[in-house]
Design an enzyme around this catalytic site. Structure first.
Site, PDB file in Angstrom:
ATOM      1  N   LYS A  62       0.816  -1.216   0.000  1.00  0.00           N
ATOM      2  CA  LYS A  62       0.000   0.000   0.000  1.00  0.00           C
ATOM      3  C   LYS A  62       0.851   1.269   0.000  1.00  0.00           C
ATOM      4  O   LYS A  62       0.336   2.352  -0.266  1.00  0.00           O
ATOM      5  CB  LYS A  62      -0.967   0.011   1.188  1.00  0.00           C
ATOM      6  CG  LYS A  62      -0.353   0.267   2.543  1.00  0.00           C
ATOM      7  CD  LYS A  62      -1.444   0.395   3.599  1.00  0.00           C
ATOM      8  CE  LYS A  62      -0.866   0.738   4.958  1.00  0.00           C
ATOM      9  NZ  LYS A  62      -1.918   0.938   5.988  1.00  0.00           N
ATOM     10  N   THR A 106      -6.726   8.951  13.744  1.00  0.00           N
ATOM     11  CA  THR A 106      -6.215   8.513  12.452  1.00  0.00           C
ATOM     12  C   THR A 106      -5.808   9.737  11.655  1.00  0.00           C
ATOM     13  O   THR A 106      -6.416  10.801  11.791  1.00  0.00           O
ATOM     14  CB  THR A 106      -7.241   7.703  11.638  1.00  0.00           C
ATOM     15  OG1 THR A 106      -6.661   7.348  10.371  1.00  0.00           O
ATOM     16  CG2 THR A 106      -8.511   8.496  11.381  1.00  0.00           C
ATOM     17  N   SER A 108      -5.298   9.222   8.252  1.00  0.00           N
ATOM     18  CA  SER A 108      -5.633   8.789   6.894  1.00  0.00           C
ATOM     19  C   SER A 108      -6.969   9.384   6.470  1.00  0.00           C
ATOM     20  O   SER A 108      -7.998   9.146   7.114  1.00  0.00           O
ATOM     21  CB  SER A 108      -5.718   7.260   6.848  1.00  0.00           C
ATOM     22  OG  SER A 108      -6.439   6.831   5.720  1.00  0.00           O
ATOM     23  N   LEU A 109      -6.970  10.161   5.386  1.00  0.00           N
ATOM     24  CA  LEU A 109      -8.230  10.710   4.885  1.00  0.00           C
ATOM     25  C   LEU A 109      -9.164   9.606   4.411  1.00  0.00           C
ATOM     26  O   LEU A 109     -10.385   9.720   4.552  1.00  0.00           O
ATOM     27  CB  LEU A 109      -7.969  11.698   3.744  1.00  0.00           C
ATOM     28  CG  LEU A 109      -7.233  12.985   4.115  1.00  0.00           C
ATOM     29  CD1 LEU A 109      -7.062  13.873   2.885  1.00  0.00           C
ATOM     30  CD2 LEU A 109      -7.964  13.748   5.219  1.00  0.00           C
ATOM     31  N   ARG A 110      -8.604   8.544   3.853  1.00  0.00           N
ATOM     32  CA  ARG A 110      -9.426   7.398   3.454  1.00  0.00           C
ATOM     33  C   ARG A 110     -10.231   6.883   4.642  1.00  0.00           C
ATOM     34  O   ARG A 110     -11.451   6.653   4.544  1.00  0.00           O
ATOM     35  CB  ARG A 110      -8.526   6.279   2.899  1.00  0.00           C
ATOM     36  CG  ARG A 110      -9.258   4.944   2.700  1.00  0.00           C
ATOM     37  CD  ARG A 110      -8.289   3.826   2.354  1.00  0.00           C
ATOM     38  NE  ARG A 110      -7.382   3.480   3.448  1.00  0.00           N
ATOM     39  CZ  ARG A 110      -7.687   2.660   4.453  1.00  0.00           C
ATOM     40  NH1 ARG A 110      -8.894   2.126   4.545  1.00  0.00           N
ATOM     41  NH2 ARG A 110      -6.799   2.377   5.384  1.00  0.00           N
ATOM     42  N   ARG A 111      -9.558   6.697   5.767  1.00  0.00           N
ATOM     43  CA  ARG A 111     -10.251   6.204   6.957  1.00  0.00           C
ATOM     44  C   ARG A 111     -11.196   7.253   7.523  1.00  0.00           C
ATOM     45  O   ARG A 111     -12.312   6.953   7.943  1.00  0.00           O
ATOM     46  CB  ARG A 111      -9.224   5.783   8.017  1.00  0.00           C
ATOM     47  CG  ARG A 111      -8.482   4.504   7.665  1.00  0.00           C
ATOM     48  CD  ARG A 111      -7.378   4.205   8.652  1.00  0.00           C
ATOM     49  NE  ARG A 111      -6.733   2.915   8.391  1.00  0.00           N
ATOM     50  CZ  ARG A 111      -5.470   2.650   8.618  1.00  0.00           C
ATOM     51  NH1 ARG A 111      -4.675   3.600   9.111  1.00  0.00           N
ATOM     52  NH2 ARG A 111      -4.960   1.464   8.350  1.00  0.00           N
ATOM     53  N   ARG A 128      -0.268  10.080  14.163  1.00  0.00           N
ATOM     54  CA  ARG A 128       0.804   9.472  13.377  1.00  0.00           C
ATOM     55  C   ARG A 128       1.758   8.755  14.323  1.00  0.00           C
ATOM     56  O   ARG A 128       1.556   8.718  15.514  1.00  0.00           O
ATOM     57  CB  ARG A 128       1.550  10.535  12.561  1.00  0.00           C
ATOM     58  CG  ARG A 128       0.684  11.221  11.508  1.00  0.00           C
ATOM     59  CD  ARG A 128       1.529  12.080  10.580  1.00  0.00           C
ATOM     60  NE  ARG A 128       2.455  12.950  11.300  1.00  0.00           N
ATOM     61  CZ  ARG A 128       2.109  14.102  11.873  1.00  0.00           C
ATOM     62  NH1 ARG A 128       0.856  14.507  11.849  1.00  0.00           N
ATOM     63  NH2 ARG A 128       3.002  14.841  12.505  1.00  0.00           N
ATOM     64  N   GLY A 129       2.805   8.183  13.745  1.00  0.00           N
ATOM     65  CA  GLY A 129       3.757   7.420  14.541  1.00  0.00           C
ATOM     66  C   GLY A 129       3.545   5.936  14.346  1.00  0.00           C
ATOM     67  O   GLY A 129       2.589   5.499  13.696  1.00  0.00           O
ATOM     68  N   ASN A 130       4.433   5.118  14.924  1.00  0.00           N
ATOM     69  CA  ASN A 130       4.300   3.672  14.760  1.00  0.00           C
ATOM     70  C   ASN A 130       3.174   3.134  15.642  1.00  0.00           C
ATOM     71  O   ASN A 130       2.540   3.871  16.411  1.00  0.00           O
ATOM     72  CB  ASN A 130       5.630   2.965  15.040  1.00  0.00           C
ATOM     73  CG  ASN A 130       6.125   3.207  16.459  1.00  0.00           C
ATOM     74  OD1 ASN A 130       5.345   3.368  17.396  1.00  0.00           O
ATOM     75  ND2 ASN A 130       7.444   3.225  16.631  1.00  0.00           N
ATOM     76  N   VAL A 131       2.925   1.834  15.523  1.00  0.00           N
ATOM     77  CA  VAL A 131       1.806   1.228  16.248  1.00  0.00           C
ATOM     78  C   VAL A 131       1.949   1.417  17.749  1.00  0.00           C
ATOM     79  O   VAL A 131       0.983   1.778  18.447  1.00  0.00           O
ATOM     80  CB  VAL A 131       1.695  -0.271  15.894  1.00  0.00           C
ATOM     81  CG1 VAL A 131       0.727  -0.974  16.844  1.00  0.00           C
ATOM     82  CG2 VAL A 131       1.230  -0.445  14.455  1.00  0.00           C
ATOM     83  N   THR A 133       3.488   3.740  19.394  1.00  0.00           N
ATOM     84  CA  THR A 133       3.253   5.143  19.741  1.00  0.00           C
ATOM     85  C   THR A 133       1.767   5.436  19.777  1.00  0.00           C
ATOM     86  O   THR A 133       1.263   6.100  20.698  1.00  0.00           O
ATOM     87  CB  THR A 133       3.943   6.073  18.723  1.00  0.00           C
ATOM     88  OG1 THR A 133       5.362   5.869  18.802  1.00  0.00           O
ATOM     89  CG2 THR A 133       3.622   7.529  19.008  1.00  0.00           C
ATOM     90  N   CYS A 221      -0.305  10.542  -2.280  1.00  0.00           N
ATOM     91  CA  CYS A 221      -0.174  10.059  -0.902  1.00  0.00           C
ATOM     92  C   CYS A 221      -1.371  10.418  -0.032  1.00  0.00           C
ATOM     93  O   CYS A 221      -1.676   9.725   0.932  1.00  0.00           O
ATOM     94  CB  CYS A 221       1.098  10.635  -0.284  1.00  0.00           C
ATOM     95  SG  CYS A 221       2.600  10.068  -1.090  1.00  0.00           S
TER      96      CYS A 221
END
Length: 278
Positions: A62, A106, A108-111, A128-131, A133, A221
């Site tokens: 993705k 989130t 993500s605009l998709r979400r 943002r950040g990793n899971v 975080t 993106c």
């Protein structure tokens, strides 16, 4: 690769990408970077491939831009992991009962736009950040719930953090979500042949249909779009979601392609259909 060739000597090369920089930026700067750069998480890795510093690159499918750099190709799509998104609620908050005013994390605009279609009273918290975080921010009260990719949680061994999976009928995934892509240089010979042994036919068929829609619609993106292909009995059903940057014109659509050789024209027709509106 070691399972395919036990005698192979493998070196893991860690490359910092623009996407890693993006994740550390404040929201305004991150948005500007995302809108001006395609392939945030793959650009530097692809450049290393072309410079012959590495022989293989393993990406989250993705993250791939619609068009690869010249001279590169996808040698394999291993069998796909779960393509769904998951909702992780704090203090027993459930996806089916997200209340008006609930803060959902989130970026993500998709979400976001699919979430707001299901729960119009929810408030979006940029996250943002990793899971780890994001889960920490949830525990600290920064939001009441998170939306994350199921595949990422599984691969990180964080299945215990799940609250519930979100059905595709309510949230379609990003093109290629849940799949890995092994990228090599074109004409790489033995390296490409070895990587090709990891390829899973149904996964390649599905992901390439999803990516054909991504290419046809010109998604970058931050374009709010989703695509999920389901191969079955000699045809592929493609379900998609698209919206403008501001969330207007949001639409879901699906169609079945019975001539697999016409994939690109089929995807282009579906792209025109959603961009034309209801």
């Amino acid at each position: 690769m070691k399972r395919l060739r036990p005698d192979l000597e493998v070196e893991t090369v860690v490359i910092k990408t623009s996407g890693d920089v993006f994740a550390l930026q404040p929201p305004k700067q991150a948005s500007a970077l995302a809108q001006s750069t395609k392939g945030l998480f793959v650009k530097e890795i692809e450049e290393a491939l072309l410079r012959r510093e590495i022989d293989f690159a393993v990406h989250s499918a993705k993250d791939l831009p619609a068009r690869l750099m010249d001279g590169l190709s996808i040698a394999a799509y291993p069998a796909r992991e779960d393509a769904r998104d998951v909702f992780i609620g704090k203090d027993g908050v459930r996806w089916s009962a997200v209340a008006a005013g609930s803060r959902i994390g989130t970026s993500s605009l998709r979400r976001q736009y699919q979430l707001l279609a299901r729960h119009p009273g929810a408030k979006i918290v940029p996250m943002r950040g990793n899971v780890d975080t994001r889960l920490r921010k949830l525990a600290e009260g920064a939001c009441d719930g998170l939306v994350l990719a199921a595949a990422g949680l599984k691969r990180l061994g964080r299945v215990e953090a799940w609250a519930e999976t979100i059905p595709f009928s309510e949230m379609l995934p990003a093109p290629g979500q849940g799949a890995l892509a092994v990228e090599t240089r074109e004409g790489a010979g033995a390296a490409a042949e070895l990587a090709a042994r990891l390829d899973d036919g149904p996964t390649r068929l599905a992901v390439e249909f999803e990516r054909a829609f991504l290419a046809a619609i010109g998604g970058g993106c931050t374009t709010p779009l989703a695509a999920l292909a389901a191969p079955s009995a000699g045809q592929v059903e493609l379900s998609v979601f698209w919206a403008r940057q501001d969330g207007s014109g949001a639409i879901r659509a699906s169609a079945a392609c019975r001539d697999l050789s016409a994939r690109d024209s089929f995807a282009a027709g579906l792209a025109r259909r959603v961009q034309a509106g209801p």
